[in-house]
Design an enzyme around this catalytic site. Structure first.
Site, mmCIF file in Angstrom:
data_model
loop_
_atom_site.group_PDB
_atom_site.id
_atom_site.type_symbol
_atom_site.label_atom_id
_atom_site.label_comp_id
_atom_site.label_asym_id
_atom_site.label_seq_id
_atom_site.Cartn_x
_atom_site.Cartn_y
_atom_site.Cartn_z
ATOM 1 C CG HIS A 196 2.805 -43.128 15.846
ATOM 2 N ND1 HIS A 196 1.805 -43.553 16.674
ATOM 3 C CD2 HIS A 196 3.693 -44.149 15.793
ATOM 4 C CE1 HIS A 196 2.067 -44.779 17.121
ATOM 5 N NE2 HIS A 196 3.217 -45.160 16.602
ATOM 6 C CB SER A 237 -5.134 -47.958 24.498
ATOM 7 O OG SER A 237 -4.565 -48.010 23.209
HETATM 8 P P1 OAD Z 1 -5.968 -44.794 22.186
HETATM 9 O O1 OAD Z 1 -7.224 -44.153 21.694
HETATM 10 O O2 OAD Z 1 -5.721 -46.192 21.798
HETATM 11 O O3 OAD Z 1 -5.936 -44.732 23.788
HETATM 12 C C1 OAD Z 1 -6.197 -43.536 24.466
HETATM 13 C C2 OAD Z 1 -5.958 -43.775 25.940
HETATM 14 O O4 OAD Z 1 -6.111 -42.532 26.612
HETATM 15 C C3 OAD Z 1 -6.934 -44.757 26.593
HETATM 16 O O5 OAD Z 1 -6.196 -45.701 27.359
HETATM 17 C C4 OAD Z 1 -7.810 -43.873 27.490
HETATM 18 O O6 OAD Z 1 -8.186 -44.525 28.707
HETATM 19 C C5 OAD Z 1 -6.867 -42.723 27.794
HETATM 20 N N1 OAD Z 1 -7.526 -41.438 28.092
HETATM 21 C C6 OAD Z 1 -8.645 -40.915 27.512
HETATM 22 N N2 OAD Z 1 -8.921 -39.703 28.018
HETATM 23 C C7 OAD Z 1 -7.965 -39.446 28.951
HETATM 24 C C8 OAD Z 1 -7.695 -38.360 29.840
HETATM 25 N N3 OAD Z 1 -8.458 -37.274 29.870
HETATM 26 N N4 OAD Z 1 -6.620 -38.453 30.662
HETATM 27 C C9 OAD Z 1 -5.827 -39.554 30.648
HETATM 28 N N5 OAD Z 1 -6.019 -40.602 29.841
HETATM 29 C C10 OAD Z 1 -7.068 -40.563 28.999
HETATM 30 O O7 OAD Z 1 -4.771 -43.833 21.757
HETATM 31 P P2 OAD Z 1 -3.207 -44.153 21.663
HETATM 32 O O8 OAD Z 1 -2.799 -45.146 22.683
HETATM 33 O O9 OAD Z 1 -2.491 -42.856 21.624
HETATM 34 O O10 OAD Z 1 -1.375 -44.355 15.536
HETATM 35 O O11 OAD Z 1 -3.131 -44.823 20.230
HETATM 36 C C11 OAD Z 1 -1.889 -45.258 19.741
HETATM 37 C C12 OAD Z 1 -1.845 -45.104 18.239
HETATM 38 O O12 OAD Z 1 -2.978 -45.760 17.659
HETATM 39 C C13 OAD Z 1 -1.967 -43.667 17.746
HETATM 40 O O13 OAD Z 1 -0.741 -42.971 17.756
HETATM 41 C C14 OAD Z 1 -2.464 -43.853 16.342
HETATM 42 C C15 OAD Z 1 -3.501 -44.910 16.598
HETATM 43 O O14 OAD Z 1 -3.829 -45.735 15.545
HETATM 44 C C16 OAD Z 1 -1.322 -44.038 14.233
HETATM 45 O O15 OAD Z 1 -2.162 -43.380 13.670
HETATM 46 C C17 OAD Z 1 -0.112 -44.595 13.549
#
Ligand code: OAD
Length: 235
Positions: A106, A174
């Site tokens: 990304h 997520s």
């Molecule tokens: P999300 O905010 O969608 O998900 C974060 C995940 O991390 C969730 O499933 C939480 O349960 C988990 N989490 C939170 N704290 C944690 C911890 N201390 N240890 C382990 N897990 C934890 O973020 P992403 O999945 O990264 O894209 O989001 C994907 C994309 O959506 C990003 O790259 C961004 C966003 O829009 C762009 O900007 C193009």
């Protein structure tokens, strides 16, 4: 040697103080992503978009890698050539923890991109709307971030690594944003084992063969110890 593909998301950097997107108080609960994370939003109000990423860049520069980033760098160093580290994160905490080869699907906060000529360079701490591209001189500079509606970077390399892997691991993501969310199915289809490491299991039951629950700073080092031998399996 087992070939491992690891996909990380915002949860890996959460304990470094960088917010996630979709958790309670996540970035997308406070900002309208159509304004700050789409090509249309940038065309409408580039100053707002630069402000958003300037603030995120400042946060990332002030943050420190945590034990999860360090453990993944340790795993990569211990198994040269057999661990592909793919991240959706735009921070540089994997690199600052010592990871040698990180695939930023990304984009990266610390890089700038010219929307006119495609030139890329190291972003200054504060990017400005009227800054000229060092390549072509046009004032069309943007953060080198993949926005919604754009194609993620390095897809050929990522899909080739998944097609050849024995184990696919998703950490702190997520699973809501494609194409990354579909990598687990790609891996399962070729018979690879699949593992999710997350604070809490993501909502689709049975999507992964195995789930390790808990904060990344604890679960990831324990899992890396298990992979490198000597430690009991993480519950
Ligand atoms: P999300 O905010 O969608 O998900 C974060 C995940 O991390 C969730 O499933 C939480 O349960 C988990 N989490 C939170 N704290 C944690 C911890 N201390 N240890 C382990 N897990 C934890 O973020 P992403 O999945 O990264 O894209 O989001 C994907 C994309 O959506 C990003 O790259 C961004 C966003 O829009 C762009 O900007 C193009």
């Amino acid at each position: 040697m087992k070939r491992i593909v690891i996909l990380t998301g915002a949860g890996v950097s959460a304990e470094s103080g960088l917010g996630t997107f979709r958790d309670k108080d996540g970035l997308w609960t406070r900002y309208d992503l159509s304004q700050v994370a789409t090509p249309d939003g940038f065309a409408r109000n580039p100053a707002l978009v630069h402000d958003f990423y300037n603030a995120r860049r400042a946060n990332a520069m002030d943050a420190m890698p945590n034990a999860a980033h360090a453990a993944l760098a340790r795993l990569q160093a211990a198994r040269p050539g057999s661990v592909t580290l793919v991240t959706q994160n735009v921070d540089d905490l994997h690199e600052r923890a010592g990871a040698q080869d990180v695939i930023h699907m990304h984009g990266q906060l610390m890089r700038a991109l010219c929307a006119a000529c495609g030139h890329r360079w190291d972003a200054p701490r504060v990017m400005a709307v009227d800054a000229a591209c060092p390549g072509c001189g046009k004032p069309r500079t943007r953060p080198d971030i993949v926005w919604f509606g754009e194609i993620p970077y390095h897809m050929d390399r990522i899909l080739a690594a998944i097609a050849a892997c024995d184990l696919f691991v998703a950490i702190g993501t997520s699973g809501e944003v494609y194409p990354a969310a579909g990598f687990v199915e790609e891996a399962a289809m070729i018979g690879a084992e699949t593992l999710e490491i997350n604070l809490e299991p993501t909502p689709v039951p049975g999507r992964f063969d195995r789930v390790i629950e808990g904060p990344a700073s604890e679960t990831v080092p324990a899992w890396v110890d298990e992979v490198l031998g000597g430690a009991a399996p993480v519950a």
